[in-house]
Write a protein that holds these residues in place. Structure first.
Motif, PDB file in Angstrom:
ATOM      1  N   ALA A  76     -54.148  47.084 -16.953  1.00  0.00           N
ATOM      2  CA  ALA A  76     -55.147  47.089 -15.882  1.00  0.00           C
ATOM      3  C   ALA A  76     -54.535  46.723 -14.528  1.00  0.00           C
ATOM      4  CB  ALA A  76     -56.278  46.117 -16.226  1.00  0.00           C
ATOM      5  N   GLY A  77     -53.434  45.917 -14.490  1.00  0.00           N
ATOM      6  CA  GLY A  77     -52.859  45.490 -13.212  1.00  0.00           C
ATOM      7  C   GLY A  77     -51.821  46.455 -12.658  1.00  0.00           C
ATOM      8  N   ASP A  78     -51.373  47.426 -13.378  1.00  0.00           N
ATOM      9  CA  ASP A  78     -50.331  48.375 -12.950  1.00  0.00           C
ATOM     10  C   ASP A  78     -51.013  49.585 -12.339  1.00  0.00           C
ATOM     11  OD1 ASP A  78     -48.232  50.114 -12.621  1.00  0.00           O
ATOM     12  OD2 ASP A  78     -47.260  49.525 -14.511  1.00  0.00           O
ATOM     13  N   ASN A  79     -51.020  49.623 -10.964  1.00  0.00           N
ATOM     14  CA  ASN A  79     -51.733  50.703 -10.272  1.00  0.00           C
ATOM     15  C   ASN A  79     -51.122  52.069 -10.527  1.00  0.00           C
ATOM     16  OD1 ASN A  79     -53.593  48.918  -9.182  1.00  0.00           O
ATOM     17  ND2 ASN A  79     -52.318  48.506  -7.376  1.00  0.00           N
ATOM     18  N   GLU A  80     -49.803  52.130 -10.481  1.00  0.00           N
ATOM     19  CA  GLU A  80     -49.146  53.436 -10.658  1.00  0.00           C
ATOM     20  C   GLU A  80     -49.409  53.993 -12.056  1.00  0.00           C
ATOM     21  OE1 GLU A  80     -44.738  55.509 -10.242  1.00  0.00           O
ATOM     22  OE2 GLU A  80     -44.985  53.334  -9.911  1.00  0.00           O
ATOM     23  N   LEU A  81     -49.281  53.129 -13.065  1.00  0.00           N
ATOM     24  CA  LEU A  81     -49.544  53.562 -14.441  1.00  0.00           C
ATOM     25  C   LEU A  81     -51.023  53.922 -14.618  1.00  0.00           C
ATOM     26  CD1 LEU A  81     -48.417  54.001 -17.261  1.00  0.00           C
ATOM     27  CD2 LEU A  81     -48.905  51.586 -17.758  1.00  0.00           C
ATOM     28  N   ALA A  82     -51.881  53.228 -13.913  1.00  0.00           N
ATOM     29  CA  ALA A  82     -53.312  53.513 -13.993  1.00  0.00           C
ATOM     30  C   ALA A  82     -53.620  54.893 -13.442  1.00  0.00           C
ATOM     31  CB  ALA A  82     -54.103  52.437 -13.257  1.00  0.00           C
ATOM     32  N   GLN A  83     -52.901  55.285 -12.342  1.00  0.00           N
ATOM     33  CA  GLN A  83     -53.115  56.615 -11.761  1.00  0.00           C
ATOM     34  C   GLN A  83     -52.685  57.708 -12.738  1.00  0.00           C
ATOM     35  OE1 GLN A  83     -51.008  56.643  -8.030  1.00  0.00           O
ATOM     36  NE2 GLN A  83     -52.512  55.302  -7.003  1.00  0.00           N
ATOM     37  N   TYR A  84     -51.487  57.519 -13.339  1.00  0.00           N
ATOM     38  CA  TYR A  84     -51.012  58.511 -14.310  1.00  0.00           C
ATOM     39  C   TYR A  84     -51.977  58.615 -15.497  1.00  0.00           C
ATOM     40  CZ  TYR A  84     -46.498  58.683 -11.862  1.00  0.00           C
ATOM     41  OH  TYR A  84     -45.514  58.852 -10.947  1.00  0.00           O
ATOM     42  N   ASN A  85     -52.429  57.454 -15.898  1.00  0.00           N
ATOM     43  CA  ASN A  85     -53.342  57.415 -17.040  1.00  0.00           C
ATOM     44  C   ASN A  85     -54.662  58.126 -16.706  1.00  0.00           C
ATOM     45  OD1 ASN A  85     -53.941  56.567 -19.741  1.00  0.00           O
ATOM     46  ND2 ASN A  85     -55.390  55.091 -18.845  1.00  0.00           N
ATOM     47  N   GLN A  86     -55.102  57.954 -15.429  1.00  0.00           N
ATOM     48  CA  GLN A  86     -56.336  58.622 -15.007  1.00  0.00           C
ATOM     49  C   GLN A  86     -56.166  60.132 -14.988  1.00  0.00           C
ATOM     50  OE1 GLN A  86     -59.158  57.084 -14.602  1.00  0.00           O
ATOM     51  NE2 GLN A  86     -60.290  58.942 -14.069  1.00  0.00           N
ATOM     52  N   ILE A  87     -55.011  60.609 -14.496  1.00  0.00           N
ATOM     53  CA  ILE A  87     -54.728  62.061 -14.484  1.00  0.00           C
ATOM     54  C   ILE A  87     -54.717  62.617 -15.908  1.00  0.00           C
ATOM     55  CG2 ILE A  87     -52.981  63.798 -13.944  1.00  0.00           C
ATOM     56  CD1 ILE A  87     -52.163  62.006 -11.553  1.00  0.00           C
ATOM     57  N   LEU A  88     -54.063  61.880 -16.808  1.00  0.00           N
ATOM     58  CA  LEU A  88     -54.002  62.288 -18.209  1.00  0.00           C
ATOM     59  C   LEU A  88     -55.395  62.344 -18.815  1.00  0.00           C
ATOM     60  CD1 LEU A  88     -52.455  62.929 -20.816  1.00  0.00           C
ATOM     61  CD2 LEU A  88     -52.218  60.447 -21.188  1.00  0.00           C
ATOM     62  N   LYS A  89     -56.218  61.335 -18.492  1.00  0.00           N
ATOM     63  CA  LYS A  89     -57.585  61.276 -19.045  1.00  0.00           C
ATOM     64  C   LYS A  89     -58.409  62.465 -18.576  1.00  0.00           C
ATOM     65  CE  LYS A  89     -61.056  59.317 -21.174  1.00  0.00           C
ATOM     66  NZ  LYS A  89     -61.563  58.009 -20.761  1.00  0.00           N
ATOM     67  N   GLN A  90     -58.294  62.829 -17.288  1.00  0.00           N
ATOM     68  CA  GLN A  90     -59.034  63.969 -16.768  1.00  0.00           C
ATOM     69  C   GLN A  90     -58.598  65.280 -17.438  1.00  0.00           C
ATOM     70  OE1 GLN A  90     -58.463  63.794 -12.541  1.00  0.00           O
ATOM     71  NE2 GLN A  90     -59.912  62.070 -12.251  1.00  0.00           N
ATOM     72  N   SER A  91     -57.295  65.403 -17.641  1.00  0.00           N
ATOM     73  CA  SER A  91     -56.784  66.606 -18.312  1.00  0.00           C
ATOM     74  C   SER A  91     -57.314  66.704 -19.737  1.00  0.00           C
ATOM     75  CB  SER A  91     -55.244  66.609 -18.323  1.00  0.00           C
ATOM     76  OG  SER A  91     -54.748  66.629 -17.013  1.00  0.00           O
ATOM     77  N   LEU A  92     -57.295  65.533 -20.409  1.00  0.00           N
ATOM     78  CA  LEU A  92     -57.810  65.510 -21.783  1.00  0.00           C
ATOM     79  C   LEU A  92     -59.299  65.845 -21.824  1.00  0.00           C
ATOM     80  CD1 LEU A  92     -55.950  62.323 -23.110  1.00  0.00           C
ATOM     81  CD2 LEU A  92     -55.473  64.708 -23.727  1.00  0.00           C
ATOM     82  N   LEU A  93     -60.054  65.376 -20.840  1.00  0.00           N
ATOM     83  CA  LEU A  93     -61.486  65.673 -20.790  1.00  0.00           C
ATOM     84  C   LEU A  93     -61.734  67.167 -20.567  1.00  0.00           C
ATOM     85  CD1 LEU A  93     -62.802  62.617 -18.707  1.00  0.00           C
ATOM     86  CD2 LEU A  93     -63.293  63.118 -21.127  1.00  0.00           C
ATOM     87  N   ARG A  94     -60.940  67.782 -19.672  1.00  0.00           N
ATOM     88  CA  ARG A  94     -61.099  69.233 -19.441  1.00  0.00           C
ATOM     89  C   ARG A  94     -60.774  70.019 -20.705  1.00  0.00           C
ATOM     90  NH1 ARG A  94     -58.998  68.006 -14.230  1.00  0.00           N
ATOM     91  NH2 ARG A  94     -56.879  68.533 -14.899  1.00  0.00           N
ATOM     92  N   MET A  95     -59.723  69.615 -21.395  1.00  0.00           N
ATOM     93  CA  MET A  95     -59.370  70.285 -22.667  1.00  0.00           C
ATOM     94  C   MET A  95     -60.491  70.129 -23.680  1.00  0.00           C
ATOM     95  SD  MET A  95     -55.344  69.239 -23.044  1.00  0.00           S
ATOM     96  CE  MET A  95     -55.236  69.988 -24.673  1.00  0.00           C
TER      97      MET A  95
END
Length: 254
Positions: free
Chosen positions: A218-237
């Motif tokens: 939760a405290g790692d902003n950069e990792l959170a951004q990557y994780n958010q991009i991955l989550k959106q891609s997974l949701l579209r799939m």
């Protein structure tokens, strides 16, 4: 009823209706007219039957008759027409039956009374024979036409049967192709279902891991951004897979 309802002049006129008598002169026709007897009949009265021995020749002075073989009507004859003419030269059995349709007045000439007359008028015998020959030729021509018509109809029947068989083969082929298409469609739906469900499970797992990583980091902003991009891609799939699954289910028969 008088013995003679029909005058000699009318009898002569009716005798001339038969082609074979037209060669006779007036005196011969008058002599023959005297030999005619009259016969009154009721409706539906047999004049003679098929198989009877023929001895009389008939001229229709009034009424109508049918020439028939059992229930099959060969022809109908009316006033001025003749029948039974074979009896003038041949005493064989009648080839058909004759029955009155209406009340009739017939003039009858017995072959026994005609023989002495023909001895004095040999041209009459020639006329009768010529009439019969002409009728035989007409029958031969009719038989030839019927034979040609039969061959034509048989050929048309064969062509129709060939077309029918071809249509049956085409129908059978279309049914086989349709069955193959149905089978292919079923196989396609099964394959799509297997693939989609096979991908849905790891996709769901990936989404769950993405949610877990978001909580742990939760405290790692950069990792959170990557994780958010991955989550959106997974949701579209996931949306695409759900859309494919819904379309596949609509194709299934209800």
């Amino acid at each position: 009823m008088s013995d003679q309802e029909i005058s000699i002049e009318r009898r002569i006129e009716l005798l001339r209706s038969f082609e074979a008598f037209r060669s006779l002169d007036e005196s011969a026709l008058r002599e023959l007219a005297v030999k005619l007897t009259e016969k009154r009949t009721r409706p539906q009265e047999p004049v003679f039957r098929k198989g009877d021995v023929g001895r009389e020749f008939y001229i229709i002075a009034e009424g109508e008759v049918r020439v028939h073989d059992g229930n099959h009507v060969i022809t109908r004859l009316q006033e001025g027409e003749v029948f039974g003419e074979y009896a003038l030269i041949d005493l064989n059995k009648r080839s058909a039956s004759v029955t009155t349709e209406k009340p009739c007045l017939l003039l009858v000439l017995n072959s026994n009374g005609l023989m002495p007359f023909m001895m004095d008028h040999p041209g009459l015998l020639v006329g009768i024979l010529m009439t019969q020959v002409r009728r035989m030729r007409e029958m031969n021509e009719l038989e030839d036409k019927l034979s040609k018509s039969y061959l034509k109809i048989s050929k048309q029947k064969q062509e129709i049967e060939a077309q029918h068989n071809a249509i049956k083969e085409q129908k059978k082929l279309l049914e086989e192709q349709n069955a193959q298409l149905v089978e292919l469609n079923e196989n396609k739906k099964k394959l799509v279902s297997i693939l989609i469900h096979g991908l849905k499970n790891p996709l769901t797992s990936a989404m769950m891991m993405s949610d877990l990583m978001a909580q742990l980091k939760a405290g790692d902003n950069e990792l959170a951004q990557y994780n958010q991009i991955l989550k959106q891609s997974l949701l579209r799939m996931d949306e695409v897979f759900n859309s494919i699954i819904a379309g596949n289910q609509k194709e299934e028969p209800t």
